[in-house]
Design a protein around this motif. Sequence first.
Motif: not given
Lengths: 191, 202, 201
Positions: B148-162
């Motif tokens: 999920s870290s890979v997907r969120e950071i690369l897919g939305a530029g965020t981590f835990l919403g930040y």
Amino acid sequence: MELAAIFISAVLVQNFVLYYFLGICPFLGVSKKIDSAVSMGLAVTFVMSITAVVSWLINNLILIPYDLGYLQIVSFILVIASLVQLVEMFIRKISPPLYQALGIYLPLITTNCAIMGLALIAALNELGFVETVIFGFGSGIGFTLAIVLMAGIREQLDLSDVPEPLKGAGIALIVAGIMALAFNGFIGMLT
Amino acid sequence: MATKSIGSEYLKGLWDENPVFRQLLGMCPTLAVTGTVITGIAMGLATTFVLILSSIVVASIKKLIPAQVRIASYIVVIASFVTIADQVLKAYFYPISEALGPYVPLIVVNCIILGRQEAFASKNSIGRSFVDALGMSSGFVLALLILSSVREILGAGTFLGYQVMGAWFKPWIIMILPAGAFITLGILLGIALLIESKTKRS
Amino acid sequence: MNLSARMIIVLTTVGLISGGFLAGVAKLTKEKIALNIQAEIEEAIQEVVAGAEINQVLHEEDDLVIYKETKGDGELVGFALQATGVGFQDKITLMFGLDAPLKNITGLTIISQSETPGLGAKIEDWDAFLQFWQNRDATGPLTLRKPPARTAEDLSRSEINTITAATISSQKVLGIVNFSIERLRQLIQQGTIAVEEKDGN
């Protein structure tokens, strides 16, 4: 929703494997050869269609009228486990060669998230009886489609030079990703 | 079979027998809810709850259950804990419950849980089963966290919403789509096997 | 005790114990869950009808719920419509507000959607879509402005900006709103709903 739309949606647009991520274990495990993929797909479609009927009946004739919604998960999974058991015994009696062919795949169907997922999603969307049956049948066909396509690709891949760490599940998942992208193209076809 | 130490009983779940990366179990939820780190962790914790409690119960009653009905009994136990997890989420963590959708009830068919009951809890003491469940859960949460870290950071530029990626970064939308999940997991599996073979060699 | 009997007894006991346990948990969580669902609706209403204090369900049918919004003293503030329709990917559920004389749309918010992330999903985004729903003309059907106007001021009061590369999702939302307003007027005409209209509509 129109019945045809439900069917096409289940097979292509919201394919159970490539959109809902259901049925991945058998999808990866049984997609190495086209024959076993077809057998698994048909067995799953059969179980899914019956599950659709039975889960609808249980949900609408027992759980909802008596306010027993919290027993949904337990009752659904027990129904599925029993159904698979029955199907296994039935096939063994009716057609021993088919039983031999399907072999270990049958018990595996119980933990196939696709079947449980089908019962839950149909109940969540509050589909009618006929709609649920079409949805169940359609999802099974969608699963079969995905798994047979995957088997076809993997039979070819076996002859190619895949990097060692990616052999097996790794490359299968990447191929699945590309297939998912391709199926994305079906979105909006019902609009 | 020599009995393992409690420590290694726990640690095996993290790497050697990691349920997702090595045993290839529990893929459905791993792919489905790892679009963001928060949903990945939530699913991991819910599964941990079910796995640990189910293992404890199964290990406690294993002597009472005839072999022929063991699978059915395990399923009822697992399904009950899943229902409880589902209700608690809906009542006290409504937004997370909405985000996880139908995947919480689907914990009941997460092959990891039934697999551990059959392979371990039904044959070991309550204490060991608890540690095994804890290890497997940790391994599962670890896998969810990485994916999920890979997907969120690369897919939305965020981590835990930040926001963690600067304004220059154009998110790779594909990461949030099903395709991205499949491909990322495939690559991660490849990396895991690569690390495995390199360490075996040395 | 023979095996069959033992099997049945074990299964039944396991079933009864877990059933009882689950019933208990269900009882404890039932109210909280209902409250959560209600809170979500009320929050959506607050976003689209400013100053509403009391919600009252005027009419409910498949895919449409119409709420009457009043202040504590009974003064009519407006109406909130909760509508569900088919989007590009899956169902979209939204809430939009109408003022008391049913002349203006006071705002729109999305309750649930499963559109394409990064594209259609922008219907939830204030800057890209929702801001244009403030103060729209409700007396006639709304239309989409395509290509989208630079600023909200450039739009006429019956136009909504399309989201770039997400025309269909934008269209679907528009369709749901237009349909719901039509339905509301139909219900008033049929006499199913009684509404005092300030300026005679």
